[in-house]
Design a protein around this motif. Structure first.
Motif, PDB file in Angstrom:
ATOM      1  N   TRP A  18       0.570  -7.721  -4.958  1.00  0.00           N
ATOM      2  CA  TRP A  18      -0.783  -7.861  -4.649  1.00  0.00           C
ATOM      3  C   TRP A  18      -1.058  -8.921  -3.521  1.00  0.00           C
ATOM      4  O   TRP A  18      -1.948  -8.886  -2.755  1.00  0.00           O
ATOM      5  CB  TRP A  18      -1.516  -8.490  -6.026  1.00  0.00           C
ATOM      6  N   LYS A  19      -0.192  -9.970  -3.323  1.00  0.00           N
ATOM      7  CA  LYS A  19      -0.071 -10.835  -2.423  1.00  0.00           C
ATOM      8  C   LYS A  19       0.145 -10.010  -1.049  1.00  0.00           C
ATOM      9  O   LYS A  19      -0.624 -10.415  -0.079  1.00  0.00           O
ATOM     10  CB  LYS A  19       1.232 -11.772  -2.211  1.00  0.00           C
TER      11      LYS A  19
ATOM     12  N   SER B 254      -4.133  -7.673  -1.164  1.00  0.00           N
ATOM     13  CA  SER B 254      -5.023  -8.217  -2.221  1.00  0.00           C
ATOM     14  C   SER B 254      -6.496  -7.082  -2.146  1.00  0.00           C
ATOM     15  O   SER B 254      -7.140  -7.000  -3.192  1.00  0.00           O
ATOM     16  CB  SER B 254      -5.967  -9.553  -1.716  1.00  0.00           C
ATOM     17  N   GLN B 255      -6.588  -6.249  -1.116  1.00  0.00           N
ATOM     18  CA  GLN B 255      -7.737  -5.411  -1.158  1.00  0.00           C
ATOM     19  C   GLN B 255      -7.168  -4.127  -2.148  1.00  0.00           C
ATOM     20  O   GLN B 255      -8.338  -3.669  -2.768  1.00  0.00           O
ATOM     21  CB  GLN B 255      -7.753  -4.685   0.235  1.00  0.00           C
TER      22      GLN B 255
ATOM     23  N   LEU C 108      -6.326  -4.703  -5.315  1.00  0.00           N
ATOM     24  CA  LEU C 108      -6.860  -5.290  -6.420  1.00  0.00           C
ATOM     25  C   LEU C 108      -8.296  -5.005  -6.441  1.00  0.00           C
ATOM     26  O   LEU C 108      -8.967  -4.307  -7.602  1.00  0.00           O
ATOM     27  CB  LEU C 108      -6.715  -6.744  -6.751  1.00  0.00           C
TER      28      LEU C 108
END
Length: 337
Positions: free
Chosen positions: A22-23, A26-27, A29
């Motif tokens: 996710w780091k 982030s898109q 998520l």
């Protein structure tokens, strides 16, 4: 594989902890959240096709394969992750080795169901999705034009489609095996002889299409549009709707790659998957191979197609548009006439 209500809940509530992934992006998520919201309005299909799921145990990853959505590129990457090829030779991999069902590339349907489920619940999972309008254009181009390296689709599907639509192009001449193979037989037909020279040539040209199956996109689109939207699972995988192939509303994929931003997003995932590998052993998709999205070219392909065909295609791929969140539609091409 058909899931019970318990299995459906298990997949729906699957929330693997992947902070590094996710780091990296982030898109994802946001994309996953929006996809779940769109899926909440859809009737849930409890079927998941494990034969489309390619996996690698070393990097703990599962990919659902969508044909005509960078599937060869990403299957090559999976082939590399599985340890079957080095970076220097990855682009020379024989595509026959990557064919699902060949037994060469690892797929979950070849495992006991308990082992397949374990991987689906715990491995990083991803899928590549594509704009349905561009995907069907690509399906025709790769299977029914001179781009194809194999005539099998032309000789099977192409011939069938051409024969079913012959009445639209034959100018009243009854085309059969004898006169599509030999032009001399066709020229002896009284109905053919009554036609003008230009129309005779059109019939001769169509007889060749019936013989070799090199159908136009208009013919292909018409054929697909006339199918029953409730029976899309019987379609060939190259133009079967993506939600039927990989069922993103049933299975909560960790990473949903957009074909339109392929290299950037695929490499974000590959960085995560190979985070513990030596630098010299890592493989990434060539950034220069990001697909060229030519909306104008796609629009020209649809130019002149009847509204009935566009309406039919819209019905066939309605779930793809709704679930995947693409703002395009086949009906948007109606203004090209």
């Amino acid at each position: 594989m058909k899931l019970t209500e318990e299995g459906i809940d298990m997949f729906a509530n699957r929330r693997p902890d992947r902070p590094e992934l996710w780091k990296e992006s982030s898109q994802q998520l946001v994309r996953r959240k929006e996809l779940r919201e769109r899926c909440s309005a859809e009737e849930l299909n409890p079927l998941l096709d494990l034969s489309r799921m390619v996996y690698d145990d070393k990097h703990k990853v599962v990919m659902c394969v969508v044909p005509k959505a960078a599937c060869t590129t990403m299957k090559r990457a999976m082939w590399f992750l599985q340890g079957n090829v080095d970076k220097a030779n990855i682009n020379q991999v024989n595509t026959k080795l990557l064919v699902l069902g060949s037994g060469k590339i690892k797929t979950l349907n070849l495992l006991p169901k308990t082992e397949a489920l374990k991987r689906l619940l715990n491995y990083t999972t991803f899928v590549v999705m594509r704009d349905p309008t561009a995907r069907i254009v690509s399906a025709h181009s790769s299977k029914f034009t001179n781009r194809t390296s194999s005539p099998s689709y032309k000789l099977f599907y192409g011939r069938q489609i051409a024969m079913r639509q012959a009445v639209l192009y034959s100018k009243g001449v009854k085309l059969n095996y004898r006169n599509i193979v030999a032009t001399s037989n066709l020229k002896m037909d009284p109905d053919f002889q009554r036609l003008s020279t230009d129309k005779q040539q059109e019939v001769i040209d169509y007889a060749k299409i019936m013989r070799f199956g090199n159908i136009s996109f208009h013919q292909f689109g018409r054929s697909v549009s006339q199918q029953n939207p409730s029976h899309t699972k019987s379609f060939d995988v190259h133009w079967r709707p993506q939600v039927d192939l990989c069922n993103p509303c049933l299975f909560n994929y960790d990473y949903v790659i957009k074909f339109e931003n392929l290299a950037t997003e695929a490499n974000g995932l590959l960085r995560y998957l190979q985070r513990n590998d030596p630098e010299e052993k890592k493989y990434f998709v060539d950034e220069t191979h990001n697909p060229l999205i030519d909306d104008e070219k796609t629009r020209k392909v649809f130019d002149g197609i009847g509204n009935d065909v566009l309406d039919g295609l819209e019905r066939i791929y309605a779930h793809d548009f709704r679930v995947l969140g693409y703002k395009t539609s086949f009906n948007s091409f109606k203004n090209t006439k």
